[in-house]
Every structure is written in structure tokens, then in C-alpha cells.
Design an enzyme around this catalytic site. Structure first.
Site, PDB file in Angstrom:
ATOM      1  N   GLU A 123       3.977   7.158  67.340  1.00 31.42           N
ATOM      2  CA  GLU A 123       4.873   8.026  66.925  1.00 31.42           C
ATOM      3  C   GLU A 123       5.697   7.054  65.767  1.00 31.42           C
ATOM      4  O   GLU A 123       6.448   7.854  65.110  1.00 31.42           O
ATOM      5  CB  GLU A 123       5.954   8.352  67.925  1.00 31.42           C
ATOM      6  N   ASP A 128     -10.283  14.038  34.998  1.00 29.73           N
ATOM      7  CA  ASP A 128      -9.906  14.306  36.468  1.00 29.73           C
ATOM      8  C   ASP A 128      -8.722  15.269  36.326  1.00 29.73           C
ATOM      9  O   ASP A 128      -7.912  15.189  35.695  1.00 29.73           O
ATOM     10  CB  ASP A 128      -9.605  13.249  37.158  1.00 29.73           C
TER      11      ASP A 128
END
Ligand code: 6GU
Length: 247
Positions: free
Chosen positions: A114, A167
Site C-alpha cells: 500500500e 518512434d
């Protein structure tokens, strides 16, 4: 470039590092990835790396001492950036990947469970980074995504020196369509111009394909792309066709 990765699950990285571009970059000495198991830096006899949060509530929080000990002993005063992977971090982008690739050394702490004790941020972290708006069980997959995207910007890692600037995102646009043999499959044909051998015409077609795809899928990217007069005109035509219901 050297990566120092701090994780409770170093084995998760193995297959990614042993294949394809990352493998080749490591073999050629362009990239070194050192994996550090945070557990090895725990001080108690059970080698505890996480505990329940103060104040109660669910889940476990990664402890501060093992992580700070690990990072400080590995970096030993070196001023490398220290990234913490967390869904609360700044969104990872192609630009960030290129920027991080300019450092000779980079540390990544893989967050888990968490959360991570806030004092890790205060003591050793220089950047908090998220790879997108969804929650992963741990930072390892995010660290691998960053590692791959950053490594592509290290000089000579990509075979063809042209590949990185072409890209998607490096140009500010999505990439357009690609084709390879055969020229016809189930009645679907490769656009004639790509078979023509006319390099200028091919370059024009590719740029238009990229513009069209970006306009259809990620129009907000066009706001920041650098476009020529004729490219703006082409987009205007796309927009007109769209408003007439033709696309
Ligand atoms: Cl960097 N970590 C985790 N745990 N979840 C994420 C993330 C990072 N980026 C998106 N989701």
C-alpha cells in the site's frame, strides 16, 4: 549507463534483461543493471521489510531503514537521481525517458504494497514517477517499463541510429501505418506509393499517415507537435472531411 534497482523481487527482472534489446545492450557494455534485494538490508533477525501503518488501516507499508540503508550503501555519496515508482508520481513520458538517459547512473526504488514510509521520500528520493493512471501491485513492472524506455535513448543501443527519433512520441506524433511483404493479402493491398521507390513520396506518405493516425486517436498531441504549413493544411482537409461525415 548503470542502473541500480532496489526491489523485494529481483527475479522478476531476469527474463526482461535476458531478451532482445536490453540483452544486447548489456552484452555490448552499454547498459549495466545491478539488482539489489531490499531484504538483504533489513537489520532484524526476521529481515522485516514491511509493517502495518501507524494509525491503523489496511495493508502494509515498506519500512524506511532497509531502503535507506540499501540506497546509501550502494550509491555511497554519488549524486545519481533516485526514482521512486508510485502511482502518485509524475507521469512518465518519452521526454522524461530521454532526460533520464543523459545520466551515467540511475537508481530506481520499486514501491510495493500500500505504500512506502514517507521518510524514504524525504531522505533519498529525488523523483517520484508513475507510468499511468492505474494501480500495479508493485513498482517492478513500472521499473522495467522505464528501464526499457530509457535504454532506447542510450547512444548505440538501437541498431539503426534513426529508430529512436522516428518512434511514436519522439516526433510528438503517433507513428503511421507500416507494411511488409507480401504486397497483397486477402485482397488487402499495400499502398502503391510504398512500392514506387520514390523516397520523397514515401516520406510524405508516412508523415501524412502519422498525422492522420494522431488526429484520429490522440488529437491533443497535435497541439504541441511542430507542423509545417502543408501539414496544417492536410489536417484542415481531414477536419473538413470529418465535418462532412466522410471519415
Ligand atoms: Cl510506478 N507503481 C505502481 N505500484 N502502480 C503504478 C505505477 C507505479 N504507475 C502506474 N501504476
Amino acid at each position: 549507463m548503470r542502473f541500480e534497482i532496489f526491489t523485494l523481487f529481483p527475479a522478476m527482472f531476469e527474463s526482461v534483461l535476458r531478451e532482445s534489446i536490453l540483452k544486447r545492450a548489456r552484452e555490448r557494455g552499454l547498459l549495466t543493471v545491478n539488482l539489489h534485494n531490499i531484504r538483504a538490508y533489513a537489520t532484524d533477525k526476521h529481515q522485516t521489510t514491511d509493517e502495518p501503518p501507524y494509525g491503523g488501516g489496511g495493508g502494509m507499508v515498506l519500512k524506511v531503514e532497509p531502503i535507506v540503508r540499501a540506497v546509501e550503501s550502494v550509491l555511497a555519496g554519488d549524486s545519481a537521481p533516485v526514482i521512486l515508482t508510485t502511482p502518485q508520481g509524475e507521469r512518465f513520458t518519452q521526454r522524461m525517458a530521454a532526460e533520464f538517459a543523459t545520466y551515467p547512473r540511475l537508481a530506481i526504488i520499486c514501491g510495493r504494497y500500500e505504500g512506502v514510509d514517507e521518510r524514504v521520500r524525504q531522505l533519498v528520493v529525488t523523483h517520484e514517477v508513475s507510468i499511468g493512471d492505474y494501480v500495479l501491485s508493485g513498482g517492478e513492472l513500472a521499473a522495467m517499463v522505464m528501464l526499457d524506455a530509457i535504454a532506447r535513448h542510450i547512444p548505440n543501443v538501437l541498431g539503426n541510429a534513426e529508430s529512436a527519433p522516428n518512434d511514436s512520441f519522439s516526433s510528438g506524433l503517433l507513428e503511421g501505418a507500416h507494411y511488409t511483404r507480401p504486397p497483397e493479402f486477402r485482397g488487402l493491398c499495400v499502398p502503391e506509393v510504398l512500392l514506387s521507390g520514390d523516397h520523397a513520396a514515401v516520406a510524405r506518405w508516412r508523415r501524412r499517415s502519422a498525422l492522420q493516425r494522431t488526429w484520429q486517436r490522440r488529437p491533443e498531441l497535435l497541439l504541441n507537435a511542430s507542423l509545417s504549413e502543408s501539414e496544417r493544411y492536410f489536417l484542415g482537409e481531414l477536419a473538413d472531411a470529418w465535418s462532412r461525415g466522410e471519415s
